[in-house]
Design a protein around this motif. Structure first.
Motif, mmCIF file in Angstrom:
data_model
loop_
_atom_site.group_PDB
_atom_site.id
_atom_site.type_symbol
_atom_site.label_atom_id
_atom_site.label_comp_id
_atom_site.label_asym_id
_atom_site.label_seq_id
_atom_site.Cartn_x
_atom_site.Cartn_y
_atom_site.Cartn_z
ATOM 1 N N SER B 9 0.108 10.459 -3.118
ATOM 2 C CA SER B 9 0.671 9.072 -3.429
ATOM 3 C C SER B 9 1.611 8.198 -2.192
ATOM 4 O O SER B 9 1.720 7.211 -2.566
ATOM 5 N N HIS B 10 0.494 9.055 -1.383
ATOM 6 C CA HIS B 10 1.127 7.921 0.108
ATOM 7 C C HIS B 10 0.158 7.810 1.128
ATOM 8 O O HIS B 10 -0.760 9.258 1.085
ATOM 9 N N SER B 11 0.121 6.588 1.669
ATOM 10 C CA SER B 11 -1.058 6.960 2.661
ATOM 11 C C SER B 11 -0.767 5.584 3.932
ATOM 12 O O SER B 11 0.317 4.565 3.935
ATOM 13 N N VAL B 12 -1.016 6.142 5.212
ATOM 14 C CA VAL B 12 -0.533 5.272 6.072
ATOM 15 C C VAL B 12 -1.469 5.184 7.134
ATOM 16 O O VAL B 12 -2.333 6.504 7.600
ATOM 17 N N ILE B 13 -1.956 4.365 7.465
ATOM 18 C CA ILE B 13 -3.882 3.838 8.034
ATOM 19 C C ILE B 13 -3.032 3.034 8.886
ATOM 20 O O ILE B 13 -2.048 1.765 9.104
ATOM 21 N N GLU B 14 -4.016 3.058 9.981
ATOM 22 C CA GLU B 14 -4.091 1.658 11.515
ATOM 23 C C GLU B 14 -4.488 0.171 10.569
ATOM 24 O O GLU B 14 -5.675 0.602 9.792
ATOM 25 N N LYS B 15 -3.882 -1.111 11.100
ATOM 26 C CA LYS B 15 -4.828 -2.193 10.775
ATOM 27 C C LYS B 15 -6.135 -1.382 11.193
ATOM 28 O O LYS B 15 -6.528 -1.422 11.893
ATOM 29 N N GLY B 16 -6.343 -2.516 10.435
ATOM 30 C CA GLY B 16 -8.221 -2.597 10.331
ATOM 31 C C GLY B 16 -8.741 -1.311 9.882
ATOM 32 O O GLY B 16 -10.461 -1.370 10.086
ATOM 33 N N GLN B 17 -7.995 -0.185 9.691
ATOM 34 C CA GLN B 17 -8.799 0.852 8.219
ATOM 35 C C GLN B 17 -9.053 0.537 7.629
ATOM 36 O O GLN B 17 -8.892 -0.073 6.952
ATOM 37 N N THR B 18 -10.156 1.817 6.674
ATOM 38 C CA THR B 18 -10.447 1.349 5.308
ATOM 39 C C THR B 18 -9.808 2.569 4.141
ATOM 40 O O THR B 18 -8.928 3.666 4.767
ATOM 41 N N VAL B 19 -8.503 2.007 3.373
ATOM 42 C CA VAL B 19 -8.435 3.248 2.285
ATOM 43 C C VAL B 19 -9.079 3.040 0.870
ATOM 44 O O VAL B 19 -8.663 1.564 0.862
ATOM 45 N N THR B 20 -8.953 3.503 0.350
ATOM 46 C CA THR B 20 -9.773 3.841 -1.011
ATOM 47 C C THR B 20 -7.716 4.391 -1.372
ATOM 48 O O THR B 20 -8.336 5.892 -1.110
ATOM 49 N N LEU B 21 -7.862 3.906 -2.784
ATOM 50 C CA LEU B 21 -6.606 4.811 -3.849
ATOM 51 C C LEU B 21 -7.561 4.783 -5.273
ATOM 52 O O LEU B 21 -8.088 3.820 -5.751
ATOM 53 N N ARG B 22 -7.823 5.936 -5.658
ATOM 54 C CA ARG B 22 -7.863 6.586 -7.383
ATOM 55 C C ARG B 22 -6.587 6.806 -7.863
ATOM 56 O O ARG B 22 -5.885 6.788 -8.408
ATOM 57 N N CYS B 23 -7.407 5.780 -9.276
ATOM 58 C CA CYS B 23 -6.216 6.524 -10.593
ATOM 59 C C CYS B 23 -7.057 6.955 -11.616
ATOM 60 O O CYS B 23 -8.005 6.260 -11.974
ATOM 61 N N ASP B 24 -6.661 7.628 -12.493
ATOM 62 C CA ASP B 24 -7.002 8.221 -13.884
ATOM 63 C C ASP B 24 -6.385 7.370 -14.527
ATOM 64 O O ASP B 24 -4.948 8.739 -15.045
#
Lengths: 114, 112
Positions: B9-24
């Motif tokens: 529901s929330h994600s906080v990351i630093e610039k340059g990192q990778t994030v993966t969002l999921r949807c069902d």
């Protein structure tokens, strides 16, 4: 370049009165229009739609009016209830509702005062 | 029926990192869409899947964004590497045929 514009960021209405939310569009190819309602921390939920072959569609307390010559549509809520307080998004598509690739406006925050 | 589910529901990351969002999506919905709302502005289309195939990805901002839909069920949206301007709320939505969209509650992404 925004093709769907909601020029009023917010609107405050007394409970029981009529709420009128406005939306203007620039693309004459748009032929299907929708209104979505969004509560905080939730996704938008579909409210009502209208095809360009009509100028009015009604569903309970909600009525959408379309003026193609003015490229303008409006959502009327009557009577307004406190539970109607939410952000309302206008959306449009040139694909006749056959696809949900929608162009949204920026939303209008409606506050219904008890 | 269960609605559209998004994680996290929330994600906080630093610039340059990778994030993966999921949807069902809702079970049985062949059409899956990703939208994004940046800084309280309009909700913008990113892409559209029909089953496992990308029908339209014209709204994807750049090649740092990669969406997949394995087996035509759930979908992921990966941002790599993340930039500050990627911050926003990412909505997934599904529908059957030409019925109105059902949206998930969104993933709020903050890139610092």
């Amino acid at each position: 370049d925004q093709q769907v514009k909601q020029n009023s960021p917010s609107l405050s209405v007394q409970e029981g009165r009529i709420s009128i939310l406005n939306c203007d569009y620039t693309n004459s190819m748009f032929d299907y229009f929708l209104w979505y309602k969004k509560y905080p921390a939730e996704g938008p939920t579909f409210l009502i739609s209208i095809s360009s072959i009509k100028d009015k569609n009604e569903d309970g307390r909600f009525t959408v009016f379309l003026n193609k010559s003015a490229k303008h549509l409006s959502l009327h809520i009557v009577p307004s209830q406190p539970g109607d307080s939410a952000v309302y998004f206008c959306a449009a598509t040139p694909y006749g509702g056959a696809t949900n690739k929608l162009i949204f406006g920026t939303g209008t925050l409606l506050a219904v005062q008890p | 029926e269960a609605g559209v589910t998004q994680f996290p529901s929330h994600s906080v990351i630093e610039k340059g990192q990778t994030v993966t969002l999921r949807c069902d999506p809702i079970s049985g919905h062949d059409n899956l869409y990703w939208y994004r709302r940046v800084m309280g502005k309009e909700i913008k289309f990113l892409l559209h899947f029909v089953k496992e195939s990308k029908q339209d990805e014209s709204g994807m901002p750049n090649n740092r964004f990669l969406a997949e839909r394995t087996g035509g069920t759930y979908s992921t949206l990966k941002v790599q590497p993340a930039e500050l301007e990627d911050s926003g709320v990412y909505f997934c939505a599904s529908s059957q045929l030409s019925q109105p969209l059902h949206f998930g509650n969104g993933t709020r992404l903050t890139v610092t």
